[in-house]
Design a protein around this motif. Structure first.
Motif, PDB file in Angstrom:
ATOM      1  N   PRO A  62     -16.127  39.366 -53.080  1.00  0.00           N
ATOM      2  CA  PRO A  62     -15.630  38.681 -52.423  1.00  0.00           C
ATOM      3  C   PRO A  62     -15.961  37.443 -50.745  1.00  0.00           C
ATOM      4  CG  PRO A  62     -14.693  40.806 -53.036  1.00  0.00           C
ATOM      5  CD  PRO A  62     -15.971  40.745 -53.080  1.00  0.00           C
ATOM      6  N   ILE A  63     -16.985  37.883 -50.526  1.00  0.00           N
ATOM      7  CA  ILE A  63     -17.834  37.702 -49.851  1.00  0.00           C
ATOM      8  C   ILE A  63     -18.934  37.362 -49.837  1.00  0.00           C
ATOM      9  CG2 ILE A  63     -18.096  38.095 -46.937  1.00  0.00           C
ATOM     10  CD1 ILE A  63     -16.307  40.157 -47.057  1.00  0.00           C
ATOM     11  N   GLU A  64     -18.925  36.273 -50.905  1.00  0.00           N
ATOM     12  CA  GLU A  64     -20.233  35.704 -51.214  1.00  0.00           C
ATOM     13  C   GLU A  64     -20.417  34.415 -50.745  1.00  0.00           C
ATOM     14  OE1 GLU A  64     -22.027  33.892 -55.629  1.00  0.00           O
ATOM     15  OE2 GLU A  64     -20.335  34.340 -55.518  1.00  0.00           O
ATOM     16  N   SER A  65     -18.946  33.160 -50.655  1.00  0.00           N
ATOM     17  CA  SER A  65     -19.209  32.560 -50.312  1.00  0.00           C
ATOM     18  C   SER A  65     -19.832  32.054 -48.748  1.00  0.00           C
ATOM     19  CB  SER A  65     -17.755  30.902 -50.453  1.00  0.00           C
ATOM     20  OG  SER A  65     -17.237  31.532 -50.163  1.00  0.00           O
ATOM     21  N   PHE A  66     -20.196  30.596 -48.647  1.00  0.00           N
ATOM     22  CA  PHE A  66     -20.102  30.005 -47.254  1.00  0.00           C
ATOM     23  C   PHE A  66     -18.959  30.141 -46.067  1.00  0.00           C
ATOM     24  CE2 PHE A  66     -22.691  26.674 -44.546  1.00  0.00           C
ATOM     25  CZ  PHE A  66     -22.851  28.315 -43.548  1.00  0.00           C
ATOM     26  N   SER A  67     -17.846  29.903 -46.787  1.00  0.00           N
ATOM     27  CA  SER A  67     -16.770  29.892 -45.583  1.00  0.00           C
ATOM     28  C   SER A  67     -15.668  30.573 -45.610  1.00  0.00           C
ATOM     29  CB  SER A  67     -15.486  28.457 -46.302  1.00  0.00           C
ATOM     30  OG  SER A  67     -15.279  29.414 -47.884  1.00  0.00           O
ATOM     31  N   SER A  68     -16.029  31.913 -46.454  1.00  0.00           N
ATOM     32  CA  SER A  68     -15.638  33.635 -46.091  1.00  0.00           C
ATOM     33  C   SER A  68     -17.007  33.754 -45.562  1.00  0.00           C
ATOM     34  CB  SER A  68     -15.219  34.183 -48.114  1.00  0.00           C
ATOM     35  OG  SER A  68     -16.845  34.309 -48.201  1.00  0.00           O
ATOM     36  N   ARG A  69     -17.704  33.623 -45.040  1.00  0.00           N
ATOM     37  CA  ARG A  69     -18.500  34.548 -44.688  1.00  0.00           C
ATOM     38  C   ARG A  69     -18.662  34.191 -42.847  1.00  0.00           C
ATOM     39  NH1 ARG A  69     -23.647  34.123 -48.201  1.00  0.00           N
ATOM     40  NH2 ARG A  69     -23.321  36.104 -49.637  1.00  0.00           N
ATOM     41  N   ILE A  70     -18.318  32.726 -42.617  1.00  0.00           N
ATOM     42  CA  ILE A  70     -17.502  31.739 -41.267  1.00  0.00           C
ATOM     43  C   ILE A  70     -16.934  32.608 -41.196  1.00  0.00           C
ATOM     44  CG2 ILE A  70     -17.098  30.145 -40.345  1.00  0.00           C
ATOM     45  CD1 ILE A  70     -19.030  28.364 -42.031  1.00  0.00           C
ATOM     46  N   ARG A  75     -13.728  36.342 -37.148  1.00  0.00           N
ATOM     47  CA  ARG A  75     -12.402  37.636 -36.804  1.00  0.00           C
ATOM     48  C   ARG A  75     -13.189  39.105 -36.743  1.00  0.00           C
ATOM     49  NH1 ARG A  75      -8.336  36.703 -41.689  1.00  0.00           N
ATOM     50  NH2 ARG A  75      -7.376  38.006 -40.609  1.00  0.00           N
ATOM     51  N   LEU A  76     -15.067  39.194 -37.088  1.00  0.00           N
ATOM     52  CA  LEU A  76     -15.277  40.591 -36.469  1.00  0.00           C
ATOM     53  C   LEU A  76     -15.346  39.943 -35.250  1.00  0.00           C
ATOM     54  CD1 LEU A  76     -16.927  41.298 -39.484  1.00  0.00           C
ATOM     55  CD2 LEU A  76     -15.170  42.630 -38.429  1.00  0.00           C
ATOM     56  N   ASN A  77     -15.516  38.797 -34.747  1.00  0.00           N
ATOM     57  CA  ASN A  77     -16.204  38.603 -33.585  1.00  0.00           C
ATOM     58  C   ASN A  77     -17.652  38.859 -33.625  1.00  0.00           C
ATOM     59  OD1 ASN A  77     -15.169  37.789 -30.398  1.00  0.00           O
ATOM     60  ND2 ASN A  77     -15.658  39.531 -30.483  1.00  0.00           N
ATOM     61  N   LEU A  78     -18.003  38.656 -34.376  1.00  0.00           N
ATOM     62  CA  LEU A  78     -19.910  38.297 -34.503  1.00  0.00           C
ATOM     63  C   LEU A  78     -19.979  37.255 -33.971  1.00  0.00           C
ATOM     64  CD1 LEU A  78     -20.329  40.185 -37.568  1.00  0.00           C
ATOM     65  CD2 LEU A  78     -20.306  41.105 -35.570  1.00  0.00           C
ATOM     66  N   ILE A  79     -19.426  36.007 -34.447  1.00  0.00           N
ATOM     67  CA  ILE A  79     -19.542  34.665 -33.640  1.00  0.00           C
ATOM     68  C   ILE A  79     -18.570  34.098 -33.033  1.00  0.00           C
ATOM     69  CG2 ILE A  79     -21.467  34.085 -36.057  1.00  0.00           C
ATOM     70  CD1 ILE A  79     -19.017  32.637 -37.348  1.00  0.00           C
ATOM     71  N   SER A  80     -19.262  32.900 -32.226  1.00  0.00           N
ATOM     72  CA  SER A  80     -17.760  32.109 -31.715  1.00  0.00           C
ATOM     73  C   SER A  80     -16.613  31.462 -32.405  1.00  0.00           C
ATOM     74  CB  SER A  80     -17.958  31.572 -30.257  1.00  0.00           C
ATOM     75  OG  SER A  80     -18.902  30.472 -30.922  1.00  0.00           O
ATOM     76  N   LEU A 155     -30.013  35.078 -32.602  1.00  0.00           N
ATOM     77  CA  LEU A 155     -30.234  35.946 -31.623  1.00  0.00           C
ATOM     78  C   LEU A 155     -28.663  36.931 -31.503  1.00  0.00           C
ATOM     79  CD1 LEU A 155     -30.895  36.136 -28.365  1.00  0.00           C
ATOM     80  CD2 LEU A 155     -28.988  34.538 -28.276  1.00  0.00           C
ATOM     81  N   GLU A 156     -28.046  36.907 -32.226  1.00  0.00           N
ATOM     82  CA  GLU A 156     -26.699  37.438 -32.708  1.00  0.00           C
ATOM     83  C   GLU A 156     -26.931  38.150 -32.860  1.00  0.00           C
ATOM     84  OE1 GLU A 156     -23.701  37.573 -31.238  1.00  0.00           O
ATOM     85  OE2 GLU A 156     -23.354  34.965 -30.194  1.00  0.00           O
TER      86      GLU A 156
END
Length: 181
Positions: A62-70, A75-80, A155-156
């Motif tokens: 389910p989270i194979e694609s670049f868009s789903s990972r972004i 949404r997990l607040n790992l990136i801004s 860094l994240e």
């Protein structure tokens, strides 16, 4: 404040692409960022119970694609939100390169995206040396963006800790009684 060293094979590969095709550069750039994002998410999540076939992040998952990972990372607040927007612009460029035989970063649409990325990431203000030779041309500008985004994701990842959330296990405490009181 901690100091970190960044780089490695990915930066060497990107620098080689200064001489290569725009298409290869865009596809490689997307792959580098996609992999860094995957590693960031993996570090945060609990490990997969199946180490050979991750059913969440692996192939055909389910989270194979670049868009789903972004989307998941934001949404997990790992990136801004800014990083998410920037990654999506790079993803758009990468997708176009993957599907167009005659791809060129000189296309006005991609020029605009690269210009927007440089502005969004404030490269002119914060890292102007990344816009000087050999990065002073459009492809070099794009590679500078990829360098900044990759370092940001690294860094994240270094700063991210695995989730510590513990489920309440409500089902073990749940019961229904048919007794009438």
């Amino acid at each position: 404040m901690k100091t970190h060293t960044f780089g490695g094979k990915w930066i060497d590969d990107l620098n080689l692409e200064l001489q290569g095709s725009d298409r290869a550069c865009a596809i490689l750039s997307g792959a580098i960022l996609d992999e860094r994002l995957k590693e960031l998410i993996k570090k945060y999540l609990l490990p997969s119970s199946n180490t050979k076939n991750d059913k969440l992040l692996g192939r055909s998952a389910p989270i194979e694609s670049f868009s789903s990972r972004i989307e998941l990372a934001q949404r997990l607040n790992l990136i801004s939100a800014k990083t998410s927007t920037s990654l999506n612009w790079v993803r758009d460029i990468r997708n176009a390169a993957a599907h167009q035989e005659e791809f060129s970063l000189e296309n006005d649409s991609y020029k605009d995206k690269i210009s927007n990325l440089i502005s969004e990431l404030k490269i002119k203000e914060k890292a102007p040396s990344l816009l000087k030779e050999p990065y002073d041309k459009l492809k070099g500008n794009f590679i500078s963006v990829i360098i900044i985004l990759t370092i940001s994701l690294e860094l994240e990842e270094k700063e991210t800790k695995q989730t510590s959330h513990q489920p309440t296990d409500a089902l073990s405490h749940f019961s229904m009684s048919d007794k009438k009181g």
